[in-house]
Design a protein around this motif. Structure first.
Motif, PDB file in Angstrom:
ATOM      1  N   ILE A   1       0.828  -1.201   0.000  1.00  0.00           N
ATOM      2  CA  ILE A   1       0.000   0.000   0.000  1.00  0.00           C
ATOM      3  C   ILE A   1       0.868   1.260   0.000  1.00  0.00           C
ATOM      4  O   ILE A   1       1.882   1.340   0.689  1.00  0.00           O
ATOM      5  CB  ILE A   1      -0.965  -0.022   1.198  1.00  0.00           C
ATOM      6  N   LYS A   2       0.440   2.247  -0.806  1.00  0.00           N
ATOM      7  CA  LYS A   2       1.216   3.481  -0.955  1.00  0.00           C
ATOM      8  C   LYS A   2       0.540   4.691  -0.328  1.00  0.00           C
ATOM      9  O   LYS A   2       1.128   5.773  -0.309  1.00  0.00           O
ATOM     10  CB  LYS A   2       1.487   3.745  -2.443  1.00  0.00           C
ATOM     11  N   ASP A   3      -0.651   4.536   0.171  1.00  0.00           N
ATOM     12  CA  ASP A   3      -1.393   5.640   0.782  1.00  0.00           C
ATOM     13  C   ASP A   3      -0.572   6.240   1.926  1.00  0.00           C
ATOM     14  O   ASP A   3      -0.300   5.555   2.919  1.00  0.00           O
ATOM     15  CB  ASP A   3      -2.732   5.116   1.316  1.00  0.00           C
ATOM     16  N   PRO A   4      -0.174   7.530   1.808  1.00  0.00           N
ATOM     17  CA  PRO A   4       0.690   8.147   2.835  1.00  0.00           C
ATOM     18  C   PRO A   4       0.064   8.127   4.230  1.00  0.00           C
ATOM     19  O   PRO A   4       0.783   7.966   5.225  1.00  0.00           O
ATOM     20  CB  PRO A   4       0.878   9.578   2.340  1.00  0.00           C
ATOM     21  N   ALA A   5      -1.246   8.292   4.309  1.00  0.00           N
ATOM     22  CA  ALA A   5      -1.899   8.337   5.619  1.00  0.00           C
ATOM     23  C   ALA A   5      -1.815   6.977   6.314  1.00  0.00           C
ATOM     24  O   ALA A   5      -1.548   6.897   7.527  1.00  0.00           O
ATOM     25  CB  ALA A   5      -3.356   8.749   5.463  1.00  0.00           C
ATOM     26  N   ILE A   6      -2.030   5.896   5.549  1.00  0.00           N
ATOM     27  CA  ILE A   6      -1.958   4.556   6.138  1.00  0.00           C
ATOM     28  C   ILE A   6      -0.522   4.211   6.510  1.00  0.00           C
ATOM     29  O   ILE A   6      -0.258   3.656   7.583  1.00  0.00           O
ATOM     30  CB  ILE A   6      -2.541   3.510   5.170  1.00  0.00           C
ATOM     31  N   ARG A   7       0.416   4.560   5.639  1.00  0.00           N
ATOM     32  CA  ARG A   7       1.824   4.285   5.946  1.00  0.00           C
ATOM     33  C   ARG A   7       2.278   5.064   7.178  1.00  0.00           C
ATOM     34  O   ARG A   7       3.049   4.560   8.005  1.00  0.00           O
ATOM     35  CB  ARG A   7       2.713   4.605   4.737  1.00  0.00           C
ATOM     36  N   ALA A   8       1.782   6.290   7.314  1.00  0.00           N
ATOM     37  CA  ALA A   8       2.135   7.104   8.482  1.00  0.00           C
ATOM     38  C   ALA A   8       1.584   6.480   9.759  1.00  0.00           C
ATOM     39  O   ALA A   8       2.234   6.523  10.819  1.00  0.00           O
ATOM     40  CB  ALA A   8       1.606   8.518   8.318  1.00  0.00           C
ATOM     41  N   LYS A   9       0.397   5.873   9.672  1.00  0.00           N
ATOM     42  CA  LYS A   9      -0.185   5.246  10.865  1.00  0.00           C
ATOM     43  C   LYS A   9       0.627   4.034  11.295  1.00  0.00           C
ATOM     44  O   LYS A   9       0.830   3.799  12.491  1.00  0.00           O
ATOM     45  CB  LYS A   9      -1.636   4.846  10.580  1.00  0.00           C
ATOM     46  N   VAL A  10       1.098   3.259  10.302  1.00  0.00           N
ATOM     47  CA  VAL A  10       1.944   2.113  10.626  1.00  0.00           C
ATOM     48  C   VAL A  10       3.224   2.579  11.316  1.00  0.00           C
ATOM     49  O   VAL A  10       3.662   1.999  12.318  1.00  0.00           O
ATOM     50  CB  VAL A  10       2.278   1.292   9.359  1.00  0.00           C
ATOM     51  N   GLU A  11       3.830   3.653  10.793  1.00  0.00           N
ATOM     52  CA  GLU A  11       5.059   4.159  11.401  1.00  0.00           C
ATOM     53  C   GLU A  11       4.793   4.720  12.795  1.00  0.00           C
ATOM     54  O   GLU A  11       5.620   4.557  13.703  1.00  0.00           O
ATOM     55  CB  GLU A  11       5.700   5.235  10.531  1.00  0.00           C
ATOM     56  N   THR A  12       3.638   5.368  12.989  1.00  0.00           N
ATOM     57  CA  THR A  12       3.310   5.912  14.307  1.00  0.00           C
ATOM     58  C   THR A  12       3.186   4.809  15.349  1.00  0.00           C
ATOM     59  O   THR A  12       3.642   4.954  16.488  1.00  0.00           O
ATOM     60  CB  THR A  12       2.000   6.724  14.238  1.00  0.00           C
TER      61      THR A  12
END
Length: 316
Positions: A204-215
C-alpha cells in the motif's frame, strides 16, 4: 476543559488507546486463562517465572502421554509489541492445538509490552527467556518437563506478527552469541511485522496509512530512527542473512497489509548468501493473523498442518 486523564494522545483502536496522562487502555489481548490440562487436546501446560528481575513468565506445554525427547519450539506472541500475552486465550488455544498436532514441547514467552516498557525491552526479555530455556540443555535445569522431554538438538523458534519480528532478531543474535547445548534447526515466521519507508512490491502506498503504521512502530520504540530502523526493516542489517539455522518457513496472508514485506523478506534472504531452505505459504483472501481469530477455518487448519509438517520433517 478536558483533564489530561481523558485527553487522548494516540488512538489505535481497536487495539489500544494512549492518554496524555500516560494511561494505556487496551481493548484486545487483555483476557487471560490459567494453564492446566486442555480438555480438547489433553495437552498439559504450566507457568514458570524465567526472570526474577522482570517477573516475566513462560508457559510450557507438553503433549499427552509425553515420552522421551521431543522437538522443542520457543514461541513469541504477536500484538504489535503492545497487546496480548502468552496467557491470553488466543495464544493458549493455539499452542495447545499446535503441540497436539506436532507432538512437541513448546515454550510460549511472555515479555514486557510497550508503551509502558518500550523496545528494546521485549527483545531483551526474549533473549533472557531463550537463555533460561537453554539452561536445561544439560538435563539439570529448574523445570523437569524441559529436562525430561525437550530435545535440545532439535530446536525451533517461531512467532506471529511482532513475535515473528522477535523470532528473526533472536535467530540473528543466536548466531552472534551462540548458546551452548542449543542446536537451532529452523524458524517459523507467521505474518511477520516488518516495514520500511518506501513501499515494496504491491504494498500500500497511501501516505496516511503508511504514516499510521510508522506511528504505531514509534509508539513501541520511541527512540527508533524510523521505518528503516533495522529492528523493523532488517533487510539492510549486515547480519540479515546470519540466521544460525538452515530451515525457514514464512507464512503470509493475501489481504494482510504486511504481506509484501513477508515476500520481500524471503526474496532478499535468498539473495543474502544464507544458503538455507526457504519455504513460503500464502493463504489467499485472508487477513493478518486470521488463524488466531478463526482457528477452525479451512485455511487455519492447513496452516497448522504446514507448521507441524515443517517441524516434523526436521526430526532426526
Amino acid at each position: 476543559m478536558e483533564s489530561s486523564a481523558s485527553e487522548i494522545l494516540c488512538d489505535f483502536s481497536p487495539r489500544l488507546r494512549i492518554y496524555k496522562d500516560g494511561r494505556v487502555q487496551r481493548f484486545l489481548g487483555t483476557e487471560i486463562v490459567p494453564p492446566g490440562t486442555d480438555p480438547r487436546t489433553n495437552v498439559e501446560s504450566k507457568d514458570v517465572v524465567y526472570s526474577q528481575e522482570t517477573a516475566q513468565i513462560v508457559r510450557i506445554y507438553i503433549p499427552p502421554n509425553a515420552t522421551g525427547k521431543l522437538p522443542l519450539l520457543v514461541y513469541f506472541h504477536g500484538g504489535g509489541f503492545c497487546i496480548e500475552s502468552a496467557s491470553s486465550p488466543t495464544y493458549h488455544n493455539y499452542l495447545n492445538a499446535l503441540v497436539a498436532e506436532t507432538n512437541i514441547v513448546a515454550v510460549s514467552v511472555d515479555y514486557r509490552r510497550a508503551p509502558e516498557h518500550p523496545l528494546p525491552a521485549a527483545y531483551d526479555d526474549s533473549w533472557d527467556a531463550l537463555k533460561w530455556v537453554a539452561s536445561h540443555s544439560d538435563g539439570n535445569g529448574p523445570q523437569e518437563w524441559l529436562n525430561r522431554h525437550a530435545d535440545f538438538n532439535n530446536v525451533y523458534i517461531a512467532g506471529d506478527s511482532a513475535g515473528a519480528n522477535i523470532a528473526h532478531h533472536m535467530a540473528v543474535k543466536m548466531t552472534k552469541a551462540k548458546i551452548d547445548g542449543f542446536n537451532f534447526v529452523g524458524i517459523v515466521l507467521a505474518h511477520p511485522y516488518f516495514w520500511g519507508k518506501e513501499p515494496v512490491g504491491d504494498e500500500i502506498k497511501d501516505p496516511a496509512i503508511r504514516a499510521k503504521v510508522e506511528t504505531l512502530w514509534r509508539l513501541a520504540y520511541p527512540t527508533t530512527s524510523g521505518s528503516d530502523d533495522q529492528w523493523i526493516n532488517p533487510i539492510d542489517d549486515p547480519s540479515f542473512g546470519s540466521l544460525g539455522c538452515n530451515r525457514l518457513l514464512v507464512c503470509v496472508a493475501g489481504n494482510d497489509i504486511l504481506k509484501q514485506r513477508g515476500l520481500f523478506y524471503c526474496e532478499k534472504l535468498k539473495q543474502s548468501g544464507w544458503g538455507g531452505e526457504v519455504e513460503l505459504m500464502e493463504a489467499p483472501a485472508e487477513e493478518h493473523c486470521f488463524h488466531l481469530r478463526n482457528p477452525s477455518c479451512e485455511n487455519a487448519a492447513a496452516k497448522l498442518k504446514k507448521v507441524a509438517d515443517f517441524i516434523n520433517q526436521g526430526k532426526a
